[in-house]
Design a protein around this motif. Structure first.
Motif, PDB file in Angstrom:
ATOM      1  N   SER A   1       0.824  -1.216   0.000  1.00 56.81           N
ATOM      2  CA  SER A   1       0.000   0.000   0.000  1.00 56.81           C
ATOM      3  C   SER A   1       0.854   1.261   0.000  1.00 56.81           C
ATOM      4  O   SER A   1       0.564   2.216  -0.712  1.00 56.81           O
ATOM      5  N   ARG A   2       1.914   1.252   0.791  1.00 55.55           N
ATOM      6  CA  ARG A   2       2.821   2.405   0.814  1.00 55.55           C
ATOM      7  C   ARG A   2       3.571   2.540  -0.501  1.00 55.55           C
ATOM      8  O   ARG A   2       3.675   3.634  -1.067  1.00 55.55           O
ATOM      9  N   ARG A   3       4.127   1.427  -0.972  1.00 60.86           N
ATOM     10  CA  ARG A   3       4.983   1.428  -2.166  1.00 60.86           C
ATOM     11  C   ARG A   3       4.241   1.953  -3.390  1.00 60.86           C
ATOM     12  O   ARG A   3       4.814   2.630  -4.235  1.00 60.86           O
ATOM     13  N   THR A   4       2.951   1.647  -3.485  1.00 54.82           N
ATOM     14  CA  THR A   4       2.176   2.032  -4.669  1.00 54.82           C
ATOM     15  C   THR A   4       1.384   3.322  -4.483  1.00 54.82           C
ATOM     16  O   THR A   4       0.677   3.739  -5.386  1.00 54.82           O
ATOM     17  N   GLY A   5       1.495   3.934  -3.313  1.00 51.79           N
ATOM     18  CA  GLY A   5       0.812   5.203  -3.092  1.00 51.79           C
ATOM     19  C   GLY A   5      -0.657   5.083  -2.723  1.00 51.79           C
ATOM     20  O   GLY A   5      -1.375   6.086  -2.723  1.00 51.79           O
ATOM     21  N   VAL A   6      -1.110   3.891  -2.386  1.00 49.22           N
ATOM     22  CA  VAL A   6      -2.501   3.740  -1.942  1.00 49.22           C
ATOM     23  C   VAL A   6      -2.675   4.487  -0.618  1.00 49.22           C
ATOM     24  O   VAL A   6      -3.690   5.130  -0.381  1.00 49.22           O
ATOM     25  N   ILE A   7      -1.652   4.404   0.236  1.00 50.62           N
ATOM     26  CA  ILE A   7      -1.631   5.181   1.476  1.00 50.62           C
ATOM     27  C   ILE A   7      -0.293   5.881   1.592  1.00 50.62           C
ATOM     28  O   ILE A   7       0.667   5.525   0.930  1.00 50.62           O
ATOM     29  N   LYS A   8      -0.262   6.881   2.475  1.00 49.41           N
ATOM     30  CA  LYS A   8       0.994   7.535   2.830  1.00 49.41           C
ATOM     31  C   LYS A   8       1.528   6.861   4.080  1.00 49.41           C
ATOM     32  O   LYS A   8       0.785   6.246   4.832  1.00 49.41           O
ATOM     33  N   GLU A   9       2.811   7.006   4.315  1.00 48.29           N
ATOM     34  CA  GLU A   9       3.421   6.398   5.493  1.00 48.29           C
ATOM     35  C   GLU A   9       3.149   7.268   6.714  1.00 48.29           C
ATOM     36  O   GLU A   9       3.887   8.197   7.029  1.00 48.29           O
ATOM     37  N   CYS A  10       2.049   6.969   7.395  1.00 50.30           N
ATOM     38  CA  CYS A  10       1.719   7.618   8.654  1.00 50.30           C
ATOM     39  C   CYS A  10       0.906   6.634   9.482  1.00 50.30           C
ATOM     40  O   CYS A  10       0.262   5.732   8.928  1.00 50.30           O
ATOM     41  N   HIS A  11       0.934   6.794  10.774  1.00 52.41           N
ATOM     42  CA  HIS A  11       0.331   5.776  11.628  1.00 52.41           C
ATOM     43  C   HIS A  11      -1.175   5.637  11.441  1.00 52.41           C
ATOM     44  O   HIS A  11      -1.715   4.548  11.586  1.00 52.41           O
ATOM     45  N   VAL A  12      -1.867   6.700  11.093  1.00 55.72           N
ATOM     46  CA  VAL A  12      -3.316   6.608  10.886  1.00 55.72           C
ATOM     47  C   VAL A  12      -3.630   5.738   9.667  1.00 55.72           C
ATOM     48  O   VAL A  12      -4.471   4.832   9.730  1.00 55.72           O
ATOM     49  N   GLN A  13      -2.937   5.980   8.570  1.00 55.42           N
ATOM     50  CA  GLN A  13      -3.190   5.199   7.365  1.00 55.42           C
ATOM     51  C   GLN A  13      -2.647   3.781   7.488  1.00 55.42           C
ATOM     52  O   GLN A  13      -3.283   2.821   7.034  1.00 55.42           O
ATOM     53  N   ASP A  14      -1.489   3.627   8.126  1.00 51.70           N
ATOM     54  CA  ASP A  14      -0.967   2.285   8.399  1.00 51.70           C
ATOM     55  C   ASP A  14      -1.973   1.489   9.229  1.00 51.70           C
ATOM     56  O   ASP A  14      -2.241   0.322   8.961  1.00 51.70           O
ATOM     57  N   GLY A  15      -2.517   2.124  10.240  1.00 55.47           N
ATOM     58  CA  GLY A  15      -3.480   1.463  11.112  1.00 55.47           C
ATOM     59  C   GLY A  15      -4.746   1.056  10.387  1.00 55.47           C
ATOM     60  O   GLY A  15      -5.331   0.000  10.670  1.00 55.47           O
ATOM     61  N   ALA A  16      -5.179   1.879   9.442  1.00 57.93           N
ATOM     62  CA  ALA A  16      -6.379   1.552   8.674  1.00 57.93           C
ATOM     63  C   ALA A  16      -6.153   0.296   7.832  1.00 57.93           C
ATOM     64  O   ALA A  16      -6.995  -0.605   7.806  1.00 57.93           O
ATOM     65  N   VAL A  17      -5.012   0.229   7.154  1.00 56.87           N
ATOM     66  CA  VAL A  17      -4.714  -0.953   6.333  1.00 56.87           C
ATOM     67  C   VAL A  17      -4.530  -2.184   7.217  1.00 56.87           C
ATOM     68  O   VAL A  17      -5.098  -3.248   6.948  1.00 56.87           O
ATOM     69  N   ALA A  18      -3.751  -2.042   8.280  1.00 51.05           N
ATOM     70  CA  ALA A  18      -3.506  -3.180   9.169  1.00 51.05           C
ATOM     71  C   ALA A  18      -4.803  -3.672   9.806  1.00 51.05           C
ATOM     72  O   ALA A  18      -5.047  -4.880   9.882  1.00 51.05           O
ATOM     73  N   GLY A  19      -5.632  -2.762  10.253  1.00 50.77           N
ATOM     74  CA  GLY A  19      -6.903  -3.146  10.870  1.00 50.77           C
ATOM     75  C   GLY A  19      -7.855  -3.814   9.901  1.00 50.77           C
ATOM     76  O   GLY A  19      -8.497  -4.821  10.225  1.00 50.77           O
ATOM     77  N   ALA A  20      -7.951  -3.273   8.692  1.00 47.14           N
ATOM     78  CA  ALA A  20      -8.829  -3.878   7.692  1.00 47.14           C
ATOM     79  C   ALA A  20      -8.306  -5.244   7.261  1.00 47.14           C
ATOM     80  O   ALA A  20      -9.081  -6.192   7.088  1.00 47.14           O
ATOM     81  N   ALA A  21      -6.986  -5.363   7.115  1.00 48.27           N
ATOM     82  CA  ALA A  21      -6.398  -6.661   6.754  1.00 48.27           C
ATOM     83  C   ALA A  21      -6.681  -7.679   7.850  1.00 48.27           C
ATOM     84  O   ALA A  21      -7.058  -8.823   7.575  1.00 48.27           O
ATOM     85  N   ARG A  22      -6.532  -7.274   9.084  1.00 50.92           N
ATOM     86  CA  ARG A  22      -6.795  -8.178  10.207  1.00 50.92           C
ATOM     87  C   ARG A  22      -8.261  -8.606  10.222  1.00 50.92           C
ATOM     88  O   ARG A  22      -8.581  -9.774  10.429  1.00 50.92           O
ATOM     89  N   ASP A  23      -9.176  -7.665  10.009  1.00 49.03           N
ATOM     90  CA  ASP A  23     -10.605  -8.008   9.976  1.00 49.03           C
ATOM     91  C   ASP A  23     -10.921  -8.996   8.857  1.00 49.03           C
ATOM     92  O   ASP A  23     -11.710  -9.922   9.033  1.00 49.03           O
TER      93      ASP A  23
END
Length: 138
Positions: free
Chosen positions: A61-83
């Motif tokens: 997600s970071r590498r392709t620009g889907v999200i920026k490298e920040c804890h809020v966006q990291d948390g959104a991806v990690a949380g959704a992946a976990r769900d």
């Protein structure tokens, strides 16, 4: 107007792509609709692979620009992946899996889809998990 249903559909379609060429074409088509997307292959024993699956989703997600490298966006991806993993884990716990994660984003909508095959001898099952998060607009 692009909403959460459209973004979820894009994540599902990315997760279901058969190969890298199709992924690349789909990313281009989705970009025309202002949807950022990426897909990542996953596999192995599900329980042992959970940290790696979440890490691969974040890195892609970071590498392709889907999200920026920040804890809020990291948390959104990690949380959704976990769900999404939780949704498929009842069928796949302790078994080998192989498949793909699809991640899509448009403005505040982020969806993560896991589409995988569960191997059990020669009897394979197929599962799908989907999760959504909202992010602040950029």
């Amino acid at each position: 107007m692009i909403g959460s249903m459209n973004v979820a559909r894009a994540a599902i379609e990315m997760a279901m792509t058969e190969n890298r060429d199709i992924e690349d074409k789909m990313v281009i088509e989705l970009k025309k609709k202002n949807i950022k997307a990426v897909a990542v292959n996953i596999g192995g024993n599900l329980i042992d692979s959970i940290p790696k699956i979440i890490e691969r989703a974040l890195v892609a997600s970071r590498r392709t620009g889907v999200i920026k490298e920040c804890h809020v966006q990291d948390g959104a991806v990690a949380g959704a992946a976990r769900d999404a993993i939780v949704q498929v884990s009842a069928k796949a716990t302790g078994l080998n899996v192989g498949g793909k994660i699809g991640i899509a984003r448009h403005e505040e909508h982020l969806s993560v889809c896991i589409f995988m095959s569960i191997g059990l001898l020669h009897l394979n099952d197929v599962v799908i998990g989907l999760a959504h998060r909202s992010l602040p607009r950029e």
